[in-house]
Each structure stands twice: as structure tokens, then as C-alpha cells.
Write a protein that holds these residues in place. Sequence first.
Motif, mmCIF file in Angstrom:
data_model
loop_
_atom_site.group_PDB
_atom_site.id
_atom_site.type_symbol
_atom_site.label_atom_id
_atom_site.label_comp_id
_atom_site.label_asym_id
_atom_site.label_seq_id
_atom_site.Cartn_x
_atom_site.Cartn_y
_atom_site.Cartn_z
ATOM 1 N N PHE B 191 0.830 -1.211 0.000
ATOM 2 C CA PHE B 191 0.000 0.000 0.000
ATOM 3 C C PHE B 191 0.861 1.256 0.000
ATOM 4 O O PHE B 191 0.538 2.253 -0.637
ATOM 5 C CB PHE B 191 -0.951 0.001 1.207
ATOM 6 C CG PHE B 191 -2.266 -0.668 0.915
ATOM 7 C CD1 PHE B 191 -3.205 -0.045 0.113
ATOM 8 C CD2 PHE B 191 -2.539 -1.928 1.419
ATOM 9 C CE1 PHE B 191 -4.427 -0.676 -0.167
ATOM 10 C CE2 PHE B 191 -3.740 -2.565 1.134
ATOM 11 C CZ PHE B 191 -4.692 -1.936 0.346
ATOM 12 N N ALA B 192 1.982 1.197 0.750
ATOM 13 C CA ALA B 192 2.819 2.389 0.903
ATOM 14 C C ALA B 192 3.545 2.750 -0.390
ATOM 15 O O ALA B 192 3.745 3.930 -0.681
ATOM 16 C CB ALA B 192 3.837 2.161 2.019
ATOM 17 N N CYS B 193 3.935 1.755 -1.162
ATOM 18 C CA CYS B 193 4.828 2.010 -2.296
ATOM 19 C C CYS B 193 4.134 1.997 -3.655
ATOM 20 O O CYS B 193 4.502 2.754 -4.552
ATOM 21 C CB CYS B 193 5.935 0.954 -2.346
ATOM 22 S SG CYS B 193 6.903 0.822 -0.860
ATOM 23 N N ALA B 194 3.143 1.137 -3.822
ATOM 24 C CA ALA B 194 2.766 0.721 -5.171
ATOM 25 C C ALA B 194 1.957 1.745 -5.963
ATOM 26 O O ALA B 194 0.997 2.311 -5.468
ATOM 27 C CB ALA B 194 1.983 -0.579 -5.089
ATOM 28 N N ASP B 195 2.398 1.986 -7.198
ATOM 29 C CA ASP B 195 1.557 2.647 -8.188
ATOM 30 C C ASP B 195 0.810 1.580 -8.999
ATOM 31 O O ASP B 195 -0.251 1.827 -9.541
ATOM 32 C CB ASP B 195 2.410 3.474 -9.150
ATOM 33 C CG ASP B 195 3.145 4.592 -8.419
ATOM 34 O OD1 ASP B 195 2.521 5.249 -7.580
ATOM 35 O OD2 ASP B 195 4.350 4.773 -8.685
#
Lengths: 224, 226
Positions: B191-195
Motif C-alpha cells: 500500500f505504501a509504495c505501489a503505483d
Amino acid sequence: MDTDALLLTLRLAATTTALLLLAAIPLAAVLAYATTRWRLLLEALVALPLVLPPTVLGFYLLVGFSPLTALGRTASTLFGHQLVFSFAGLVVGSVLYSLPFAVQPLTAGLRSVDPRLLEAAATLGAGPLRRLLRVALPLAKSSLLASAVLTFTHTVGEFGVALMVGGSIPGVTRTLSISLYDLVENAQFAEARHIALLLLGFSTVALVALYTAPLFPRGERRAS
Amino acid sequence: MTQPFLHVRCDAPVGTLRLCIDERIHADWTVLFGPSGSGKSSLLRLLAGLWRPRDASVLLHGQDLTLLPPHRRSIAFVAQTPSLFPHLTVRGNVAFGARTPIDPLLETFGLASLAYAGIRTLSGGEAQRVSIARAIATEPHLLLLDESFTGMHRNLRRQLTVILRQIQQQRASAGSPLPILSVTHDVAETFACADDVLRIEDGHVLARGNATAVLAQERADLISGL
């Protein structure tokens, strides 16, 4: 004490060690990292002097470098004199005879380097030569030192090949071990004892230093 | 990025599974999400050139990298266990292969005070920061992170994510974008990183899209399997 023989032996060992280290690094890298099956054949050939009687190697060098062969004539043109019964011939014989002592410890050292470090270096843009020089060799430096010590020590104690290729010409090809042989043959045991003791002491000190070196690791520091 | 910059295709056995992939990657930060042993790390190794099966191809910015060795790909790879060179200091490690001044990078990653420290004296988190800084110093065209945040404290993970996003912005404004592909099986990290998220299981991409949609799909699959 035959100081000429002592100096000649040290010069021969130093020259052989320097030449062999230069040759051993690429050879050991091929043996450690090449994936081709020819590597196994090369490994067997490098190990050959370990089991080959020194007189056999000496005999083939004597025949191969005689003025009657093309190789001998080429060598004569290159060095300005024939290789047999000369210091240069002695160096060639020593390099061939001590080859496994230089290559095998270094090959083992390179193989023991963590392959993940070499992969990391590759993904950071380092090609095979840079990986060898900047990562593998520094990490295998104790093996490189072992190669140098073993080659030097083995060359100092060399007898069969030196006698076959060089004979016993004082100041030119008579090494300490040949000098010892000549002294015993002439029943000059007092001087023979000195040379034997010197060779025994040198080999013992060199090997004890080599084998006990891991007991004294160098510490690391941390910046505050 | 909206246009795909990377096309990876593979149909090859790896261990006990078969990695069957044919994907075009377009996002700034793509997360490969899935359980251990599903082929995620193999996919990263394929991209980095560390694993080169016969039936596979890699096109980065239109250039075919398939036959290129790792050192000619400009793809940096950060493994889960930092493979730092033990004979070099922190500074020596970051300088290895660097194509950019390393002092600002050491500052950015909080490593300036450790510049001359030996590698064996570092904590796990410090070592991983060195590993990531070292990879970025090579100015790669693609950064691969193989569970590189695993085992780190949550605050440090968040901090590193912010730093990497800032570096991405700097690179994008300088006209040389730095897309990231990371592997994880951690939901919070996804959730924190993904595009863009690729959910991989048993060597296949089961779902793709934004984190919410892909994780909702996984939840639905789990419930239907009960």
C-alpha cells in the motif's frame, strides 16, 4: 656457506614467484569461474607437475630447448644464448614445475568468495576484469599470499628439474639444493649440514608463518 | 509514466515451478506481491541478467537487453540480504560503480557519519541503506528491490520509501526517470509504495492493478477457497 648458490637460489625463487603470480591470477580465475568443460582438462594439466617426476619434466625441457629443435633455436634467438644450462632455462623449468603451487591455492581462494558479492558487483556495472581485481582478489588475498609463499618455498627447495635443465654451473645454475648434493657427493658433510639446516629452517619458518597467519586477524574500526 | 518502458517475457522452469510472464511495466513504482516461492525474485533476477533462461526476453526503453550481461544493463539490483563488499568501507561500497557524486547520497541516506566505518560493524538497517545508496549511485535506468525492506523497523521503511520517492522526483525532473520494481509479501509495504501491483503466484500473474483492487481480489479468492 656457498653464498653464490644462496643468492642465485633467492634470485631464482623471486623471479619464479613474480612470473608465476602474474600467470596464476588469470589461470586461477578461469579455473574458478569458467563454466566450460575444458576447464577440467586445464585443471588436470595445471596439476600435472604434482605427480610428474621432476626428472621427466627436466628431460623434456632439455630435449625441447636443445639447439636441434625449432623451439630451442627460437629461444636462443630470443635470449641471445641457449636456454639449457642457463639461468633463464632454470626459470622456465621452475615456473612449469611450481605452477600448481601458485594456481591451486589461488583457485580455491577465488572459489570461496561469496558469489552474491560478484553478482552485486556485476549489477553495479563491473565487468569480469573489474570484478576480479576489485572484489574477488582482495577477498582472496590470503590465498594469493599462500600462493606466493608456497611458490617461493618450493622453488628454493627445487632439485630435479634444476639439475636436469641447469646442471651445476657455479654462479649460473648451481642452487642451494644442488650445492648440497655436490657437497655430499664429495663427502664435505660439515658444510652440507649448514646448507641443509638453512633450507630446513627457511621452509619451516615460511610454512609456520603461513599456517598460523589466520590466528592474527586484522581488526575493523567504526567511525563515530 | 503512462507508456510502458519495460516488456518482460519468460516461459522457463525455475526450481519446482514454471515462470510464465508476459507483462509490460509502465508505473513509477511497481510492486510484485505474492507468497514466498512464487517466482517474484526469479523475475527480478531475470531482469537484472543474473538468471538468463533460453525462452525469455527483456526490453527496456525499447532496447533488447536479453543477451546483455548484468554489467551492461544499467539495472541495479538490491537483494534482501545486503551483499556489501566486506573489504571496503561504507564510502568505498557506495563509490563502487558510482556515476554521481556520493557525498550527497551519503547525506540523504543518513550514512555520512558512517562513511569510513567497516561493513561488519553496521546494523542490518544501516547495511541495507548502504546497499540501496550504492545501487542508486550507479544512476541506473531501473532499480530492483528484492524484499529490501524486510526486517526493518516500520519508521525506517517509511523513511526509505520517502527518500526513494524524492529521488524519483529529482530524476524525473532531470529527464532521466528512475522506475522501481520491488518484491514484497507485506501488505502494508504494498500500500505504501505501489503505483501498480502484480500479484504473482506459482509463477503466474494472477491479478494486476492498484493495490486496493489487487488485494481485494486476493481477499475474495481466499474467502472463496475456504
